[in-house]
Design an enzyme around this catalytic site. Structure first.
Site, PDB file in Angstrom:
ATOM      1  N   HIS A  34      38.712  34.973  38.248  1.00 27.80           N
ATOM      2  CA  HIS A  34      37.431  35.551  38.676  1.00 27.80           C
ATOM      3  C   HIS A  34      37.021  36.730  37.810  1.00 27.80           C
ATOM      4  CE1 HIS A  34      39.921  38.281  41.362  1.00 27.80           C
ATOM      5  NE2 HIS A  34      38.973  39.136  41.019  1.00 27.80           N
ATOM      6  N   ASP A  60      44.539  31.901  40.473  1.00 31.23           N
ATOM      7  CA  ASP A  60      43.467  32.781  40.002  1.00 31.23           C
ATOM      8  C   ASP A  60      43.878  33.487  38.706  1.00 31.23           C
ATOM      9  OD1 ASP A  60      41.279  34.401  39.729  1.00 31.23           O
ATOM     10  OD2 ASP A  60      41.343  35.227  41.755  1.00 31.23           O
ATOM     11  N   SER A 117      42.195  43.708  40.484  1.00 27.70           N
ATOM     12  CA  SER A 117      42.172  42.283  40.158  1.00 27.70           C
ATOM     13  C   SER A 117      42.681  42.086  38.739  1.00 27.70           C
ATOM     14  CB  SER A 117      40.750  41.732  40.268  1.00 27.70           C
ATOM     15  OG  SER A 117      40.346  41.683  41.609  1.00 27.70           O
TER      16      SER A 117
END
Length: 715
Positions: free
Chosen positions: A83, A219, A645
């Protein structure tokens, strides 16, 4: 400074004295290092941060200003979240070459794809410059004048403090303005896409599983940093070569178990751990519900179109994911704050704080802080609500309005700075609009506009609502704007912006779309922003003094960490399951079995590639499986937030074991109140990453350049 060794005051259970917090890596020696070693760490604080020798910090760059990455080879290969790389993957995708759906892998370096404006930034060194930043501010009583002097000092110091010619100086504030730290950095701007799994792996579970455990998302994405022949930062050039890092992370496949030590390094964006109870109450009851309602309406419209049209799905994939991310986070944050009784805990802390103030004889200095908070937050509530609604509707979620606001700013630039500044901004705007219209669909945005204008007229505080919006019909206004405004297409807006400034502004003010945003913006800037800024400035000053008092009145044995501000931090904890609700217990690990349990053929969230199904059916996991199962993800007590992240999750020896990508829904409150009972960060297991790269993608060229530590019995 001594307050870096003080206690986090919101202690609920003993385990919180050992976990939680976002610590500055250059200041780990002492209490933090002892805690980390008591939790199982086998390396030293010097191994994590060192100026004189390579250390872990040299392998952890800030990725594109909003995420984190880690270097995993001596050829500048970096790993981050899918992402985080999504915009770049999308920018290379078309209907014919759909890298979002099918994935992308470069099997040789010449196939790696350059990315416009993508950059990574490394920390070179960290220094305390508090005294220099605050020089000359002691006698200034006006808060605005004090902030102006501080900014002048920061600007001068950033230019004059020593650094190499290719480096940058950045000074950031900590502890609400009680400390200032210099970060000397190096930024690399040639970063190329190397690999990304299909979205059915990289976004598996998509919106439904976002912020949720158990999780089964691969991810991750891979990029490579390029430098000039001297290994220095350089703009993209075919002559650039792979960057040679000072340090890169070995990857451990030795296995994980509950209660193992974990450490996460990265660039957490923003936390507010020391807000007063009344501020948290306002977030829970007023601000979060308003923002959630706006994004809920936006997502429903976008999702309906995306499910029906693959071209729209590609156009809106990144925007939709970004909108959904905060939408769901705010809901989880509210739920967690209520479950943990954060307001009640903070009220008790404030009662104890008042007793400490009295015992120390500090009533004159600190006795009215909580009274001031009560007054300020009560007064600011309607302005804060109006500000959030305006921002969410006009600046973020309605594309034609967000574009219109840039045109509104263009008009303001002409009024304040004149013709030349107008022309410069106008030209920059036109040049950048191609990317905007590439991913803009007027049919989608018209329906979003209709839904959000209805919310605006209903929920925006009536005292600030522009007269033009009283009794307006949102459906009719949407049809009017999207049939008449030239903002709906690139060709039309270029025509609109053609001519001298007087001509352009005359045309703009006749445009129906511009008229709508101008009415909204005028009202906001005249009726809301000035008063909000005035009250907020008082709150900033009060918060700074409150933070100073907390540090001053805390026991010497204490540990208080600074709020996140997108600077490099270390957080540590343990792999641990949790109990979110009565009779519900979550284990800390997930496996590929769970992917197959969720599998729904053809579903945009839960479809699974055929090759992955085949690998599962044959249990062809190679070196990465354990006891016939393929690990996918795990959770731990590390204190993370947005910006973490892509952060590396490290074992006790500083080896890479996971890739941070999310938090559990009940624990998103950790931005405001961390609880080791329910706050968990979610990480992709590196064994799953390597399995996908190796067995699924067949990118053995990438596996071969990594340093992988295998279990002894497999050597």
């Amino acid at each position: 400074m001594k307050f870096l060794r003080l206690l986090l005051l919101f202690i609920v259970v003993q385990v919180q004295a050992q976990q939680g917090g976002m610590w500055i890596p250059s200041l780990l020696k002492g209490m933090n290092e002892s805690e980390m070693k008591n939790l199982g760490m086998k390396i030293s604080a010097e191994d994590i941060y060192s100026v004189n020798q390579s250390s872990l910090k040299d392998a952890v760059p800030h990725f594109d200003g909003g995420c984190t990455a880690e270097v995993i080879s001596d050829k500048g290969l970096i790993l981050t979240n899918h992402h985080c790389g999504y915009d770049n993957i999308q920018s290379h995708s078309t209907v014919e070459h759909d890298y979002l759906t099918n994935g992308f892998w470069a099997y040789k370096m010449e196939d790696e794809l350059p990315n416009k404006d993508l950059f990574v930034t490394f920390i070179v060194r960290i220094e305390d410059v508090t005294a220099k930043v605050l020089e000359g501010t002691t006698g200034i009583t006006s808060e605005s004048d004090k902030q102006k002097k501080i900014q002048e000092n920061i600007s001068l110091l950033s230019k004059t403090l020593p650094k190499e010619s290719w480096q940058e100086n950045s000074i950031r504030t900590f502890f609400d303005g009680n400390q200032y730290i210099l970060f000397v950095t190096e930024t690399f701007r040639d970063v190329r896409l190397v690999g990304a799994p299909p979205s059915s792996i990289g976004k598996f579970g998509s919106d439904t599983d976002n912020w949720v455990w158990p999780r089964h998302t691969g991810d991750f994405s891979l990029f490579r940093i390029y430098a000039d022949k001297n290994n220095k930062p350089a703009a993209y050039s075919k002559d650039n070569v792979p960057y040679k890092p000072k340090h890169f992370f070995p990857i451990s496949l030795k296995g994980l178990k509950e209660n193992d030590f974990t450490m996460v390094m990265g660039y957490p964006g923003r936390t507010q751990e020391y807000l007063p109870a009344i501020a948290v109450e306002q977030i829970v009851n007023t601000l979060n519900p308003a923002k959630v309602a706006i994004r809920d309406a936006t997502l429903k419209v976008q999702n309906e179109f995306m499910r029906k049209d693959n071209a729209i799905k590609i156009q809106y994939a990144s925007k939709n994911a970004s909108i959904a991310n905060s939408w769901k986070k705010w809901m989880g944050e509210t739920k967690g704050l209520k479950k943990a009784n954060a307001v009640g805990v903070k009220k008790q802390f404030e009662a104890d704080f008042q007793q400490k103030v009295a015992a120390a004889g500090k009533q004159a200095e600190y006795g009215n802080l909580l009274i001031d908070f009560e007054k300020n937050y009560t007064e600011i509530q309607e302005y804060a609500l109006a500000r959030d609604i305006f921002s969410e509707i006009a600046l973020r979620n309605t594309e034609i309005l967000s574009l219109g606001y840039k045109l509104f700013q263009l008009e303001q630039i002409y009024n304040t700075k004149g013709e030349q500044s107008f022309n410069d901004r106008r030209n920059n705007l036109i040049n950048g609009l191609g990317d905007f219209y590439k991913d803009f669909n007027p049919k989608v945005d018209e329906k979003v506009f209709e839904q959000l204008i209805a919310i605006y007229t209903d929920k925006y505080p009536k005292a600030f609502l522009p007269a033009e919006f009283e009794n307006v019909n949102a459906t009719n206004l949407a049809a009017e704007v999207f049939s008449q405004s030239q903002l709906v297409s690139y060709d039309k807006i270029k025509e609109l912006l053609t001519g001298d400034s007087k001509t352009v502004l005359e045309k703009l003010n006749k445009d129906r779309g511009f008229q709508v945003i101008k009415a909204m913006a005028d009202s906001h800037l005249k009726k809301v922003a000035p008063k909000y800024d005035e009250i907020n400035l008082r709150n900033i000053a009060t918060q700074r003094t409150y933070m100073k008092a907390i540090m001053e009145l805390s026991p010497k044995s204490a540990r208080i960490f600074p709020d996140a501000n997108s600077t490099l931090r270390v957080t540590y904890g343990k792999i641990k399951g949790y109990k979110p609700n009565d009779a519900v217990v979550y284990e800390p690990f997930t496996y590929l079995d769970g992917v197959m349990e969720k599998y729904i053929p053809g579903d945009y969230e839960f479809d699974v590639p055929k090759k992955l199904i085949d690998l599962y059916n044959t249990k062809d996991y190679g070196k990465y499986g354990v006891n016939g199962k393929m690990p996918v993800a795990f959770i731990a007590t590390n204190h993370t937030t947005g910006g973490n992240s892509g952060s590396p999750a490290l074992d006790a020896k500083g080896n890479l074991i996971g890739l941070n990508f999310d938090r559990v829904w009940e624990g998103t409150m950790s931005d405001i109140y961390y609880s080791p009972e329910i706050c968990r960060n979610i990480m992709v297991d590196l064994r799953y990453v390597l399995f996908i790269v190796d067995k699924f993608a067949g990118a053995k060229n990438l596996i071969e350049e990594m340093k992988i530590i295998y279990p002894k019995e497999r050597k």
